[in-house]
Each structure stands twice: as structure tokens, then as C-alpha cells.
Design an enzyme around this catalytic site. Structure first.
Site, mmCIF file in Angstrom:
data_model
loop_
_atom_site.group_PDB
_atom_site.id
_atom_site.type_symbol
_atom_site.label_atom_id
_atom_site.label_comp_id
_atom_site.label_asym_id
_atom_site.label_seq_id
_atom_site.Cartn_x
_atom_site.Cartn_y
_atom_site.Cartn_z
ATOM 1 N N ASP A 92 39.078 42.998 34.540
ATOM 2 C CA ASP A 92 39.233 41.629 35.221
ATOM 3 C C ASP A 92 37.756 40.677 35.160
ATOM 4 O O ASP A 92 37.796 39.675 35.424
ATOM 5 C CB ASP A 92 39.644 41.824 36.744
ATOM 6 C CG ASP A 92 41.025 42.139 37.037
ATOM 7 O OD1 ASP A 92 41.583 41.776 36.048
ATOM 8 O OD2 ASP A 92 41.120 42.799 37.907
ATOM 9 N N HIS A 135 35.197 50.788 39.247
ATOM 10 C CA HIS A 135 36.602 51.144 39.100
ATOM 11 C C HIS A 135 36.732 52.714 39.745
ATOM 12 O O HIS A 135 36.014 53.434 39.684
ATOM 13 C CB HIS A 135 37.001 51.183 37.759
ATOM 14 C CG HIS A 135 38.830 51.164 37.528
ATOM 15 N ND1 HIS A 135 39.507 52.586 37.833
ATOM 16 C CD2 HIS A 135 39.369 50.324 37.355
ATOM 17 C CE1 HIS A 135 40.551 52.022 37.299
ATOM 18 N NE2 HIS A 135 40.651 50.741 37.355
#
Ligand code: ACO
Length: 467
Positions: free
Chosen positions: A393, A336
Site C-alpha cells: 500500500d 506486515h
């Protein structure tokens, strides 16, 4: 080098208060304290340092170009704050995500999506009456104009649902002329309610169209997630009873995706909105950005990756590929831009995943593969050193698949949830007196001045086949 200034603390100029009651935290909480000096070629400038209520300070570089004749270079905006915001706070190193000061885990475990929408939009959790009114308002707007259905039928049945959603949401601006004036707070709120309300209807409708089933209309007695499940999975031929565990899980997934401060799609919405474009057009721009596999498309990509990996014995091979500098392969659902620790949303998602699979009595080998992949990656030096952890996710796809959502709908579900955040951020931007039209600069590296050469003097060139 930054140094504290002896000048008294100055609060940034107050922006116009949003309509409704006064809020605890607003954009005026930016403090200017200290400055950082820069010198180049004999010129000097002191740039003010801005402090929010939490997080890193920021250099106010606005005087840089006009007073110092220099720009900044920051591709991907990794070190650039494009706005001040009171909506969402992330500390990526500590794995913190808060909306309006509330921890994401608390909101997901104890709140519901409608409450979070209200919180993002209005700055406070609603009272029972405010919540009931808000839910009623959203329910009231869930239906679509009947003329939207022929629009849908203009698409091929195998169209990707995100292509449909971009088109239909942008197209809504052609239906609602009474909510296009962004200067009017009431029209802004009307467009906001409409978008939050209609997104599940559009998502479910595009699914029904793709599988050749009749569209299912919203039911006002159902709550937001329940209605979404009903519109997606019921058929006119038999009654549909909403499973409360699945409705709760979907509601939680919506909460976890509701906002994530200035990510690619949200920044796009703000940028589009900065030109004065209407709400529907701005949200369509956000949907288009979310579609990419490095952003909202990752949940779909995770399932594809897990399917390709197959049994657990193949995991070492993909880990090897993900680490290979000469191979573009990445572990989807890992890493991320902001989190350099476990994504706090992924923790709630993992727990929800276990609950849903238990409720449905599913023993999904993909979950086993995912958990093993996580275990191996988190004990591998490459992932540890680069601080690559599972993101939101990584587990969401497994839950959604178990619930019966086709893979192609995953990113669309993300868009349904993120609409709340996009709208809150868009509204905040419109109400911020400091915002201007977005207009980044560039470092030009192309040809310098050249003389125009007429077509007949440019040589023969080579004829290429036109395909
Ligand atoms: N697998 C393997 N290596 C990775 C991964 C990954 N998933 N993610 C990053 N890296 C490596 C990069 O190769 C790079 O290595 P290097 O320094 O040796 O060149 C380093 O980690 C930093 O990566 P960047 O791409 O510079 O990091 P950035 O912050 O720009 O990207 C991103 C973040 C796009 C999320 C990235 O981690 C990625 O592609 N992840 C996979 C896609 C994904 O899951 N996206 C969903 C994000 S969450 C969301 O949008 C809801």
C-alpha cells in the site's frame, strides 16, 4: 520437542476433486510425518506434524482438546494454520509471494488480471481458448440488475464507498436466487463469475453517485481494467479514450492485490463461508474486514499520512513519533504481519508508480516524500530491527491519485481485486472435505457462577444523561 516418527509417510485423506480437469497441486499434498510430544500434569500426547509442499510444518492439534483436555492460545492467529490451501504461498522472510507456484512479479509483468483470476480459481494458467471463454463469461456478467440503482440511491451521497460496497454486494444475494446453492458447483461458479464481473461496475457506480454524475454502463468491447476506467471516468457528454498505460497500470494493481493467502479479510470470508452462507454474503463480510486501516484501508491512510507530513524536512519528526512507545503513531504502508523483508508487491508497485507519473507528466511531491521516508526508515535501527519494510500500500495510493481516483475509492479498488482471491479461497474451502464450521475457543476470564439479583434489589446507582 519435534521428533521424526518411524511410521511410514501418510498422505492426508483425499478431498473431492474440483469439477473440471485434474490439477497438479491440490489439497492432498499435505504429508503427515513425525510428531511432537507434549506432557503436562502427568499426561502425554504425541501430536502429528503436517508438511505442505513448501513453508513451515504445522502441528496437528486437533486431538489436543478431546484427548489432552487442553486448548491453544493464539490471539491474531500468528502461529495458527486454519486450513490447507494450494492457492498462494508466501515466505515473508525471503519476500516471496507465489500464486499456484508462479512468482507475483512474473504474473504482474507478463500476465494480466483475467489470467490471474482464472489461475486462482482453476489452478492453472488458461490456454488461449480458455482465456477467451473466461473473459467472455466475465464481460457477460458486468451489468447490474436495474433494481440495484435505486438501492444505491438509498445511500447519502457522501457515504464512504466501502459502506456502499458492503451493502450492495451483500444485497446481490437478493437478486440471484439461481446461484445461492453453494452445494452445486455450477451455481458456485456462476456466483463467482458474477462477483468478479460486477465489482468494478459497483465501484464505478458508487463513485458516480457520490459526485452526482450519471452512471456509466459497462462496454463489452473493453477489457476488464479498461472498462473500469471507462465506467469511472467517462461522461455521456464527450468521448472517452482509454489510456493504455493507465489501463495496464490498473490491471497490474489488480494483479498485485488479487490474493494474499489467509489474511484478515480472506479468513473472514472462509469463516463466513464455513457456516454455509451464500457467496455474496461471504464476500460482503470480506469487504467489511478489508475496510479497516490496518488492512485494506492502509492505502487511503498512506496518502493522508504523506499529506500531513508535507515537505521532506518534516520526515525526521514522524520517524521520531513512529518510534515513540508512548505514541500510537505508525508509519502507514510500513510493516506486515508476514513479510519481514521487502514486500515483493511493493517493488512492482514502485516501478508502476514511476511509469504512471511519467506517462501523465506529473511531478508529485508526495512521491518524493514517500521515497525519502522509505530511505530514512530503512536506514533507521528501529525499522531495521523490527524488519519493517514498505508494504503493497505504500506506493499504490500515489498511483491511484495520479490516475484520478479519489482517495475514498482506494480501498474499494483493493476489494475489486481481492474478490478474485476471496472467491478462490472460499471455493477451495467448500471443496475441502476436512473443513468444518469455524468455531474458535476462548480462555474465559470473567466472573464465575453468580446468583441472579432482581432489579429492585440492585441499589440506586447513578443516573447518567442519555445522549
Ligand atoms: N510503524 C511503526 N512501528 C510499527 C509499524 C509501523 N507501521 N508496524 C509495526 N510496528 C512496530 C510495533 O509498534 C511493534 O513494536 P513493539 O514490538 O515494540 O511493540 C512491532 O513493530 C510489531 O508490530 P505488530 O503490530 O505487533 O505487528 P503485526 O504483525 O501485528 O502488525 C501491521 C502488522 C498491522 C501491518 C502493522 O505493521 C501496521 O500497523 N502497519 C501499518 C498499517 C499498514 O500499513 N497496514 C497494511 C498492511 S498490508 C495489507 O493489509 C494489504
Amino acid at each position: 520437542m519435534a521428533k521424526k516418527s518411524s511410521a511410514p509417510t501418510k498422505t492426508a485423506q483425499k478431498s473431492a476433486p474440483p469439477s473440471g480437469k485434474a490439477k497438479l497441486a491440490d489439497l492432498t499434498h499435505v504429508q503427515v510425518e513425525g510428531s511432537a510430544e507434549l506432557s503436562y500434569n502427568g499426561k502425554k500426547i504425541a501430536l502429528p506434524v503436517m508438511h505442505g509442499t513448501a513453508g513451515q510444518p504445522a502441528l496437528d492439534i486437533r486431538p489436543l482438546l478431546p484427548q489432552f483436555g487442553m486448548m491453544t492460545y493464539d490471539p491474531g492467529f500468528g502461529s495458527t494454520a486454519n486450513c490447507r490451501s494450494a492457492i498462494t504461498f508466501i515466505d515473508g522472510d525471503k519476500g516471496i509471494l507465489r500464486h499456484r507456484g508462479y512468482e507475483i512479479a512474473d504474473l504482474a509483468e507478463r500476465g494480466d488480471f483475467m489470467e490471474v483470476c482464472y489461475l486462482l480459481l482453476h489452478g492453472e494458467l488458461p490456454t488461449p481458448i480458455e482465456k477467451a471463454e473466461f473473459e467472455q463469461m466475465i464481460i457477460y456478467h458486468t451489468m447490474l440488475h436495474e433494481q440495484v440503482y435505486p438501492m444505491m440511491e438509498g445511500y447519502r451521497r457522501d457515504a464512504h464507498p466501502m459502506a456502499v460496497m458492503v451493502g450492495i454486494v451483500g444485497g446481490l444475494s437478493a437478486f440471484y436466487h439461481d446461484s445461492l446453492d453453494i452445494a452445486d458447483p455450477e451455481q458456485r461458479m456462476l456466483a463467482s463469475h458474477r462477483l468478479i464481473a460486477k465489482m468494478p461496475t459497483i465501484a464505478a457506480m458508487s463513485h458516480k453517485y457520490s459526485i452526482g454524475q450519471p452512471y456509466v454502463y459497462p462496454q463489452n468491447h473493453l477489457r476488464y481494467a479498461e472498462n473500469f476506467l471507462q465506467m469511472t471516468f467517462s461522461v455521456p457528454a464527450e468521448p472517452y479514450i482509454v489510456n493504455p498505460v493507465l489501463a495496464r497500470a490498473l490491471d497490474r494493481i489488480l494483479i498485485l492485490h488479487a490474493d494474499h493467502e489467509q489474511n484478515a479479510s480472506t479468513s473472514t470470508v472462509r469463516l463466513a463461508g464455513s457456516s454455509g452462507a451464500n457467496t455474496y454474503a461471504c464476500i460482503a463480510a470480506g469487504i467489511a474486514t478489508l475496510w479497516g486501516p490496518l488492512h485494506g484501508g492502509a492505502n487511503e491512510a498512506v496518502l493522508q499520512m504523506l499529506a500531513e507530513i508535507g515537505p521532506k524536512k518534516n520526515i525526521p519528526n514522524v520517524i521520531k513519533r513512529a518510534k515513540d512507545k508512548n505514541d500510537d503513531y505508525r508509519l502507514m504502508g510500513f510493516g506486515h504481519r508476514v513479510y519481514k523483508n521487502y514486500d515483493p508487491r511493493a517493488q512492482v508497485m514502485k516501478k508502476t508508480c514511476e511509469e504512471v507519473l511519467k506517462e501523465l507528466g506529473i511531478n508529485d511531491p508526495m512521491l518524493e516524500t514517500a521515497m525519502e521516508l522509505e530511505r530514512i526508515a530503512l536506514s533507521d535501527d528501529y525499522f531495521v530491527e523490527k524488519k519493517l519494510y514498505p508494504n503493497v500500500d505504500f506506493y499504490s495510493g500515489i498511483i491511484l491519485r495520479a490516475m484520478g481516483f479519489p482517495t475514498k475509492m482506494f480501498t474499494m479498488l483493493f476489494a475489486v481485486a481481492r474478490t478474485a482471491g476471496w472467491i478462490a479461497q472460499w471455493k477451495e474451502m467448500i471443496e475441502d472435505s476436512e473443513q468444518r464450521i469455524g468455531r474458535p475457543r476462548q480462555i474465559y476470564v470473567g466472573e464465575t457462577s453468580r446468583k441472579y439479583v432482581p432489579l429492585n434489589q440492585r441499589g440506586a446507582g447513578k443516573l447518567r444523561a442519555v445522549r
